[in-house]
Design an enzyme around this catalytic site. Structure first.
Site, PDB file in Angstrom:
ATOM      1  N   ASP A 139       0.812  -1.224   0.000  1.00 25.69           N
ATOM      2  CA  ASP A 139       0.000   0.000   0.000  1.00 25.69           C
ATOM      3  C   ASP A 139       0.847   1.276   0.000  1.00 25.69           C
ATOM      4  O   ASP A 139       0.337   2.343  -0.300  1.00 25.69           O
ATOM      5  CB  ASP A 139      -0.909   0.048   1.236  1.00 25.69           C
ATOM      6  CG  ASP A 139      -1.856  -1.134   1.310  1.00 25.69           C
ATOM      7  OD1 ASP A 139      -2.100  -1.753   0.262  1.00 25.69           O
ATOM      8  OD2 ASP A 139      -2.333  -1.454   2.421  1.00 25.69           O
ATOM      9  N   ARG A 276     -19.243  -2.106 -16.073  1.00 27.28           N
ATOM     10  CA  ARG A 276     -18.843  -3.345 -15.414  1.00 27.28           C
ATOM     11  C   ARG A 276     -17.799  -2.983 -14.362  1.00 27.28           C
ATOM     12  O   ARG A 276     -17.078  -1.990 -14.508  1.00 27.28           O
ATOM     13  CB  ARG A 276     -18.200  -4.329 -16.395  1.00 27.28           C
ATOM     14  CG  ARG A 276     -19.144  -4.865 -17.450  1.00 27.28           C
ATOM     15  CD  ARG A 276     -20.051  -5.954 -16.869  1.00 27.28           C
ATOM     16  NE  ARG A 276     -20.777  -6.650 -17.915  1.00 27.28           N
ATOM     17  CZ  ARG A 276     -21.930  -6.256 -18.435  1.00 27.28           C
ATOM     18  NH1 ARG A 276     -22.498  -5.127 -18.014  1.00 27.28           N
ATOM     19  NH2 ARG A 276     -22.524  -6.969 -19.377  1.00 27.28           N
ATOM     20  N   LEU A 283      -4.419 -10.589  -6.361  1.00 27.65           N
ATOM     21  CA  LEU A 283      -3.450 -10.688  -7.472  1.00 27.65           C
ATOM     22  C   LEU A 283      -2.327  -9.678  -7.268  1.00 27.65           C
ATOM     23  O   LEU A 283      -1.188  -9.914  -7.646  1.00 27.65           O
ATOM     24  CB  LEU A 283      -4.147 -10.373  -8.800  1.00 27.65           C
ATOM     25  CG  LEU A 283      -4.901 -11.496  -9.487  1.00 27.65           C
ATOM     26  CD1 LEU A 283      -5.597 -10.970 -10.728  1.00 27.65           C
ATOM     27  CD2 LEU A 283      -3.940 -12.615  -9.861  1.00 27.65           C
ATOM     28  N   ARG A 285      -0.910  -8.842  -4.630  1.00 22.31           N
ATOM     29  CA  ARG A 285       0.082  -9.255  -3.625  1.00 22.31           C
ATOM     30  C   ARG A 285       0.929 -10.427  -4.110  1.00 22.31           C
ATOM     31  O   ARG A 285       1.898 -10.804  -3.450  1.00 22.31           O
ATOM     32  CB  ARG A 285      -0.646  -9.636  -2.331  1.00 22.31           C
ATOM     33  CG  ARG A 285      -1.334  -8.468  -1.647  1.00 22.31           C
ATOM     34  CD  ARG A 285      -1.005  -8.403  -0.187  1.00 22.31           C
ATOM     35  NE  ARG A 285      -1.359  -9.599   0.529  1.00 22.31           N
ATOM     36  CZ  ARG A 285      -2.358  -9.702   1.406  1.00 22.31           C
ATOM     37  NH1 ARG A 285      -3.119  -8.646   1.654  1.00 22.31           N
ATOM     38  NH2 ARG A 285      -2.579 -10.811   2.040  1.00 22.31           N
TER      39      ARG A 285
END
Ligand code: F6P
Length: 358
Positions: A139, A276, A283, A285
């Site tokens: 992050d 959508r 994914l 990580r």
């Protein structure tokens, strides 16, 4: 000298490169190294503690995940214990951890983790434990260090997803809303959105108005650009609340997310355009760390051993370009790092026509 290494919190690409560098540089000093499995659980009788040798860390630097495994449910100060009626209560097992470490002859710790693990390290340090931290998070929200390993890999994964969404969105004249990780900060969304050339980026640090997002999409539409890519950070509040992806396990932080779907529905309702959404999720990580992350992780591992040699207890290693320096963990914990809305990357995004919905 006998040191122990642990990895805690969510995994991040580069953990194995840190472990390898720390082990190799410790062996170079003639030290013995132990690996604690699954955060501190190996020291609490819930998993094992094993010797780490040159053989154990051979050929792992390019691998995602962590050979030591990890957990975000093993805070020794608030350890969740399941009771016979199925409920959980928290107990403080820090004294037990310290006692078990002493019995194993552990003289110092290197702990690799994000804000949660660093807060645990700080508390252990305050109890007299000789501990050095290595910041880890995809992050990028740990203060005091320009960046952390794992972030570049996550940004690359998200950027590649945006690249792929462009072709399908443009083929169908659709609006595609991609949700990326980041908890309460927008670094992954911002960096991947700009490098992947998204049309709208929504981050917690910049409050947005859904009508302005729609106006931007319809302005593109009027220019003949019938599709749009919206990148949204999972922690963005929408209609007054931050979404949740469901129940977390006892001892775990709240699971944020689900906002992309709500935003896609709102855009569809307001514009009539077909929308959508997708959640990129874990994914980000996974997979091999990028060259940048591998190098940074390797430098962090070597610097952590150096910090132990220099008795920098209660410090974590940090990238302060061009150097890796030890800084007090307590300093890094003072305030989480957030995107600066006046940062050059935000200004660059605006200049090239990306909307933040503000
Ligand atoms: O802090 C890293 C992180 O990947 C966040 O971006 C995300 O919200 C969280 O961990 C997900 O955690 P978990 O793996 O427990 O679902």
């Amino acid at each position: 000298m006998r040191i122990a290494i642990s990895t805690g919190g969510g995994d991040a690409p580069g953990l194995n490169a840190v472990i390898r560098a720390a082990v190799m540089s410790a062996i170079d000093r003639g030290w013995h190294v132990l690996g604690i499995k699954r955060g501190y659980m190996g020291l609490l009788g819930e998993d094992e503690v094993l010797p780490l040798t040159a053989d154990s860390v051979r050929g792992i630097a390019h691998l995602g995940g962590t050979i030591l495994r990890t957990t975000n449910r093993g805070n020794p100060f608030h350890y969740p214990v399941r009771q016979s009626d199925g409920t959980y209560r928290e107990v403080d097992r820090s004294d037990e951890l310290i006692e078990n470490a002493r019995n194993l002859g552990i003289e110092a710790f290197i702990t690799i983790g994000g804000d949660g693990s660093l807060a645990i390290a700080q508390r252990l340090f305050e109890k007299g434990v000789r501990i050095v931290g290595v910041p880890k998070t995809i992050d990028n929200d740990v203060s005091g260090t320009i960046t952390t390993f794992g972030f570049d890999t996550a940004v690359t994964t998200a950027m590649e997803a945006i690249d792929k969404l462009h072709t399908t969105a443009s083929s169908h004249d659709r609006v595609l809303v991609l949700e990326v990780m980041g908890r309460d900060c927008g670094f992954i969304a911002l960096h991947s959105g700009v490098s992947g050339q998204a049309h709208v980026i929504l981050i917690p640090e910049i409050a947005f108005d859904i009508d302005k997002v729609c106006a931007h999409i319809m302005q593109r539409d009027a220019q003949g650009k019938k599709f749009a890519i919206v990148v949204v950070a999972e922690g963005v509040p929408f209609e007054g609340e931050q979404g949740s992806l469901g129940e977390s396990m006892p001892g775990q932080a709240r699971r944020v997310g689900g906002v992309a779907d709500r935003i896609a529905k709102a855009i569809q309702a307001r514009t009539g355009k077909e929308c959508r959404s997708l959640v990129l999720g874990h994914l980000q990580r996974g997979g091999m760390p990028t060259g940048y992350d591998r190098l940074l992780a390797t430098r962090f591992g070597g610097a952590a051993t150096e910090a132990v040699a220099n008795a920098k207890w209660g410090h974590m290693v940090a990238l302060q370009t061009p150097h890796i320096v030890p800084i007090p963990i307590v300093e890094a914990l003072q305030a989480p790092k957030r995107v600066d809305p006046t940062h050059d990357i935000v200004r660059t995004a605006r200049r090239i026509g990306i909307s933040f919905g503000d």
